[in-house]
Design an enzyme around this catalytic site. Structure first.
Site, PDB file in Angstrom:
ATOM      1  N   PRO A   2       0.813  -1.220   0.000  1.00  8.31           N
ATOM      2  CG  PRO A   2      -0.205  -1.179   2.098  1.00  8.31           C
ATOM      3  CD  PRO A   2       0.642  -2.019   1.211  1.00  8.31           C
ATOM      4  CD  GLU A   3       3.365   2.965  -4.093  1.00  7.10           C
ATOM      5  OE1 GLU A   3       3.403   4.135  -4.521  1.00  7.10           O
ATOM      6  OE2 GLU A   3       3.829   2.000  -4.725  1.00  7.10           O
ATOM      7  CG  HIS A  94      -3.056 -14.432   7.488  1.00  2.21           C
ATOM      8  ND1 HIS A  94      -1.872 -14.878   8.043  1.00  2.21           N
ATOM      9  CD2 HIS A  94      -3.291 -15.224   6.414  1.00  2.21           C
ATOM     10  CE1 HIS A  94      -1.417 -15.895   7.328  1.00  2.21           C
ATOM     11  NE2 HIS A  94      -2.255 -16.125   6.337  1.00  2.21           N
ATOM     12  NE  ARG A 113       5.290 -10.548   2.404  1.00  2.00           N
ATOM     13  CZ  ARG A 113       6.091 -10.070   1.465  1.00  2.00           C
ATOM     14  NH1 ARG A 113       5.589  -9.431   0.428  1.00  2.00           N
ATOM     15  NH2 ARG A 113       7.397 -10.209   1.556  1.00  2.00           N
ATOM     16  NE  ARG A 158      18.267  13.741  -0.295  1.00  2.00           N
ATOM     17  CZ  ARG A 158      17.663  12.634   0.125  1.00  2.00           C
ATOM     18  NH1 ARG A 158      17.851  11.484  -0.476  1.00  2.00           N
ATOM     19  NH2 ARG A 158      16.866  12.685   1.174  1.00  2.00           N
TER      20      ARG A 158
END
Ligand code: ZN
Length: 280
Positions: A2-3, A94, A113, A158
Site C-alpha cells: 500500500p502506498e 491473519h 505478512r 541529492r
C-alpha cells in the site's frame, strides 16, 4: 504494497466506520507484528471515542478523546475489513486485531505478512516523533506545501537517480514504487536521471504529475470504497489501470512514442518500469 492512495482509501473507510464512535471492545489475536502491539493497546482504546482520523504519508493516525493516538502502518499486506452489525464475524487466519464499536461495527486488521504495525503515542506529540519529524511534504496538500520549487530544492542536494530519491519519505511523503514509476512516466522524466539535474520546469511538471497520479488513484479507490461491502469487506486494494507499472514488454498506456514497449530495469534492488522514448 500500500502506498498513499491505498492508505488514504483505508482512512476514508475507517472515517465512515469509526469517527465519533466509542470502542466497546478490543481484541488482539496476535500481537507479534513487525513490532509487537503495545501491551496496553486494548485498555487504551476500550471505552474511548475516535475524534479524528488523519493520514500522514503511509500512516493512519487515530486521535482518541483520551489524548492518546493509535498509529497504524499497513506494511506490505495490511488490510482493514469492516463488518456492519448485521454481518456475522468469525476470526480468520491473519486477522490480528478486532475493534468493536458501540453500534456493533467491527473493524478487523488483517495482515498475512505481518510487516504492518500499530503504535500508541501522545496525540499532542506524534508529529514530533520519528519518522514524522523528518517526513517530507504531503504531495496532495495545498500548492504552497508541495510544488515544483519545493521539490527542486530537495532534489538539488541529492545525487542519486531521481527514482530512488523519490522513494525516500523525507523527500515526499507517501510515494512508493508504483506511483513513483507512474509519475516519472507521466512527467516524461527518465528514472535514471540524477535528482539534482532536474531543471525548474521539469520539477514543476513532476510535482504536477505526482499530484495528478495520486488523485486519480484515490478516485479509483473511492469507487471501490462504495462497493467494499459487496465484496469481502476489505479495504485498501483496488484494481487500477497503470500506464507502465507491471507492464514490461507491453504498450505504455496513453503514450505516443510509437514503439510502445515498457522496459523494466532494476534500481536499488527494485523494479522500475518506464518508456525509454517518452522519458528522457
Ligand atoms: Zn511509450
Amino acid at each position: 504494497m500500500p502506498e498513499l492512495p491505498e492508505v488514504e482509501t483505508v482512512r476514508r473507510g475507517l472515517v465512515q466506520a469509526l469517527l465519533c464512535k466509542r470502542f466497546s471492545d478490543v481484541f488482539v489475536y496476535r500481537s507479534d507484528l513487525r513490532f509487537p502491539i503495545p501491551e496496553n493497546f486494548c485498555s487504551a482504546l476500550k471505552g474511548r471515542t475516535v475524534s479524528e482520523l488523519v493520514r500522514r504519508g503511509k500512516y493512519i493516525v487515530g486521535i482518541l478523546d483520551s489524548g492518546c493516538a493509535f498509529i497504524l502502518h499497513l506494511g506490505m499486506s495490511g488490510r482493514a475489513k469492516i463488518f456492519d452489525s448485521q454481518t456475522p464475524y468469525h476470526p480468520e487466519k491473519h486477522d490480528h486485531v478486532m475493534l468493536e464499536t458501540e453500534d456493533g461495527i467491527r473493524i478487523v486488521y488483517h495482515d498475512p505478512r505481518r510487516f504492518g504495525f500499530i503504535r500508541l503515542e501522545d496525540a499532542a506529540k506524534w508529529q514530533e516523533l520519528p519518522p514524522f519529524d523528518r517526513m517530507g511534504p504531503e504531495p496532495m496538500a495545498e500548492e504552497h506545501v508541495f510544488n515544483g520549487q519545493i521539490l527542486r530544492e530537495v532534489l538539488l542536494s541529492r545525487s542519486g537517480p531521481v527514482k530512488n530519491v523519490l522513494l525516500d519519505q523525507r523527500v515526499v511523503a507517501g510515494l512508493g514504487n508504483i506511483y513513483v514509476c507512474e509519475a516519472l512516466f507521466d512527467a516524461g522524466i527518465s528514472p535514471e536521471r540524477s535528482a539534482y539535474s532536474l531543471g525548474e520546469s521539469e520539477c514543476s511538471r513532476l510535482a504536477r504529475s505526482i499530484r495528478k497520479i495520486l488523485e486519480r488513484a484515490i478516485d479509483a479507490g473511492g469507487s471501490t470504497l462504495r462497493d467494499y461491502q459487496k465484496t469481502d469487506g476489505s479495504l485498501g486494494y483496488f484494481q487500477h489501470q497503470f500506464s507502465v507499472y507491471g507492464r514490461e514488454g507491453r504498450p505504455c498506456g496513453g503514450c505516443d512514442c510509437g514503439k510502445g514497449a515498457v522496459v523494466r530495469t532494476v534500481q536499488a534492488g527494485r523494479s522500475t518500469f518506464s518508456c525509454p522514448v517518452k522519458q528522457v
